[in-house]
Design a protein around this motif. Structure first.
Motif, PDB file in Angstrom:
ATOM      1  N   THR A 149       0.759  -1.029  -0.080  1.00 49.88           N
ATOM      2  CA  THR A 149       0.025   0.086   0.092  1.00 49.88           C
ATOM      3  C   THR A 149       0.696   1.064   0.113  1.00 49.88           C
ATOM      4  O   THR A 149       0.525   2.268  -0.687  1.00 49.88           O
ATOM      5  N   ALA A 150       1.986   1.317   0.847  1.00 50.17           N
ATOM      6  CA  ALA A 150       2.715   2.352   0.634  1.00 50.17           C
ATOM      7  C   ALA A 150       3.449   2.798  -0.497  1.00 50.17           C
ATOM      8  O   ALA A 150       3.524   3.783  -1.024  1.00 50.17           O
ATOM      9  N   LEU A 151       3.745   1.626  -1.335  1.00 50.24           N
ATOM     10  CA  LEU A 151       4.286   1.957  -2.635  1.00 50.24           C
ATOM     11  C   LEU A 151       3.447   2.545  -3.620  1.00 50.24           C
ATOM     12  O   LEU A 151       3.511   3.347  -4.411  1.00 50.24           O
ATOM     13  N   ARG A 152       2.294   1.956  -3.445  1.00 51.08           N
ATOM     14  CA  ARG A 152       1.108   2.668  -4.366  1.00 51.08           C
ATOM     15  C   ARG A 152       0.812   4.068  -4.135  1.00 51.08           C
ATOM     16  O   ARG A 152       0.584   4.881  -4.877  1.00 51.08           O
ATOM     17  N   ILE A 153       0.918   4.391  -2.731  1.00 45.61           N
ATOM     18  CA  ILE A 153       0.487   5.776  -2.054  1.00 45.61           C
ATOM     19  C   ILE A 153       1.780   6.814  -2.825  1.00 45.61           C
ATOM     20  O   ILE A 153       1.474   7.742  -3.282  1.00 45.61           O
ATOM     21  N   ALA A 154       2.871   6.186  -2.655  1.00 46.14           N
ATOM     22  CA  ALA A 154       3.992   6.786  -3.268  1.00 46.14           C
ATOM     23  C   ALA A 154       3.929   7.236  -4.636  1.00 46.14           C
ATOM     24  O   ALA A 154       4.249   8.341  -5.035  1.00 46.14           O
ATOM     25  N   ARG A 155       3.680   6.117  -5.331  1.00 39.75           N
ATOM     26  CA  ARG A 155       3.417   6.466  -6.941  1.00 39.75           C
ATOM     27  C   ARG A 155       2.349   7.391  -7.076  1.00 39.75           C
ATOM     28  O   ARG A 155       2.658   8.346  -8.091  1.00 39.75           O
ATOM     29  N   LEU A 156       1.341   7.154  -6.467  1.00 39.30           N
ATOM     30  CA  LEU A 156       0.102   8.054  -6.584  1.00 39.30           C
ATOM     31  C   LEU A 156       0.416   9.678  -6.338  1.00 39.30           C
ATOM     32  O   LEU A 156       0.430  10.552  -7.382  1.00 39.30           O
ATOM     33  N   LEU A 157       1.345  10.040  -5.268  1.00 40.95           N
ATOM     34  CA  LEU A 157       1.432  11.370  -4.828  1.00 40.95           C
ATOM     35  C   LEU A 157       2.647  12.114  -5.537  1.00 40.95           C
ATOM     36  O   LEU A 157       2.731  12.980  -5.777  1.00 40.95           O
TER      37      LEU A 157
END
Length: 438
Positions: free
Chosen positions: A133-141
């Protein structure tokens, strides 16, 4: 010589564990490799002992042997086996899973903020889930595709993390199973403690996040050299890259892990295993800025199709176990007991090593010995120093004398229930094994 010693210990193990052998043979008829998970095949005896009872820092197998457990579920049982407050929480007075919050959820969030400093939290079932989840959030932001990791790191079964540096190229780690794409498409791997490599990797301006343990733990304990963390934080900020700190194993450093002990300032923080007292749990911490950025991203669907969480994530039972563990077992004072025991363990191992060119490294209440003169500076160096036959002999020798160590490496972890006598027993057994090797 080492082959003869291993064969002697294997014979002793087989003779002393007939019931475990029977259960393993039965399990081979229905379980892959005869074990619930493939990593259980790594136990040095050729098959694992089957557990009859486990409490505190003790395990009793089906053949009646009692063990001092310094493995502790490879950190999952850092609170000790079956701690009474967690057993009480398992009465499930608020249900097991309801898709509704309980008072425990807010308490755990507040406690994690107190310990680690991040302002907002969400819950998963494992640290692997939190990392994904952290990786998905990082790519999103950030709008960037790449993840930066360290060679021979471990962050659970996260596809992007099974990468190593090969002379400036990022390649899949040997043994990786069915990667969905060439890992070089998603990841840039560098060596830990190499600031020049870090700066060069971030200079591409395509790295969404650095996913890092504050000290590497998969290939032995690899500690950061000063001023690595200061530079890591400064460089990630300068290049618009988010910093994710994975405290799953480094929680051993203290009540707030290395983040609290070393004054780290991650944008996101992941943790699992130990905080639930053995019940499957994970948590993802978010800085205020990250949380606000997520809310501002109107196109992101966190509630349904966005790939965040799952039906059982944040369930009532896991949260109750986390509250019991953090509130009553792994309290701030627990490390006042466990860190001195790890110091005692390290001192005993160093003395028993004598003039052998080995070392032992400690991180809080966790310690590990390795077969090289000085502690490794990075994962590749630590990996190269592995000695599978020597490790198997030492593990099997200890197992046959009532001491359990983590089967994948030489890690020993202290729980609130571990005693000085437990540590001294390991020292005695270890010294006997080293004497035989002479």
């Amino acid at each position: 010589m080492i082959d003869a010693l291993i064969e002697r210990e294997l014979e002793r193990f087989r003779t002393g564990h007939p019931r475990s052998a029977e259960l393993h043979e039965r399990a081979r008829g229905s379980l892959f490799g005869g074990v619930p998970m493939p990593w259980m095949m790594l136990w040095a005896g050729g098959y694992p002992v089957a557990v009859a009872e486990a409490s505190g820092s003790r395990i009793v197998d089906v053949d009646g042997h009692e063990y001092i457990d310094l493995c502790l579920g490879d950190t999952g049982a850092m609170a000790g086996h079956a701690p009474p407050p967690v057993l009480e929480a398992l009465q499930a007075k608020t249900g097991i899973t309801t898709m509704l919050p309980t008072e425990d959820a807010a308490w755990v969030g507040e406690e994690l903020t107190r310990r680690f400093g991040l302002e907002r939290w969400l819950f998963t079932l494992t640290a692997t889930d939190a990392n994904r989840t952290a990786l998905r959030i990082a790519r999103l932001l950030t709008g960037r595709p790449k993840v930066l990791v360290y060679s021979y790191c471990y962050h659970g079964s996260v596809d992007e993390a099974f990468a190593v540096d090969a002379g400036g190229r990022t390649v899949s780690r040997a043994g990786n199973v069915g990667p969905p794409v060439d890992v070089a498409q998603t990841t840039r791997a560098i060596e830990f403690n190499d600031l020049d490599a870090l700066e060069a990797a971030l200079a591409h301006e395509d790295v969404a996040c650095v996913l890092a343990e504050p000290a590497m733990t998969n290939m032995g304990i690899v500690l950061p050299e000063a001023p690595y963390h200061d530079a890591l934080r400064a460089l990630t900020r300068a290049h618009g890259t988010l910093l994710i700190i994975d405290e799953t194993h480094t929680f051993s450093a203290g009540p707030g892990g290395c983040t609290q002990a070393w004054g780290l300032e991650p944008d996101l923080l992941t943790i699992g295993k130990a905080i639930g007292g053995g019940v499957p749990t994970g948590a993802l911490g978010l800085s205020w800025k990250v949380a606000q950025g997520m809310l501002d991203a109107a196109e992101a669907d966190y509630e349904d199709t966005g790939g965040v969480g799952g039906t059982l994530a944040g369930n009532a039972l896991s949260l109750a176990a986390m509250r019991a563990t953090l509130g009553s077992v792994l309290t701030d004072g627990a490390w006042e007991h466990t860190i001195p025991l790890a110091e005692r363990f390290a001192a005993g191992v160093r003395e028993a090593m004598g003039d052998r060119p080995w070392n032992v490294t400690r991180l809080g209440c966790r310690a590990e010995y390795r077969f090289e003169p000085s502690p490794a500076r990075n994962g590749t160096q630590a990996h190269a120093a592995s000695d599978p036959k020597l490790e198997r002999f030492l593990h099997l020798h200890a197992l046959n004398r009532g001491v359990l160590l983590t089967p994948f490496h030489n890690m020993a972890l202290m729980a609130p229930t571990t005693t000085a006598a437990d540590v001294d027993r390991h020292t005695e057994v270890f010294a006997e094994a080293v004497a035989e090797l002479r």
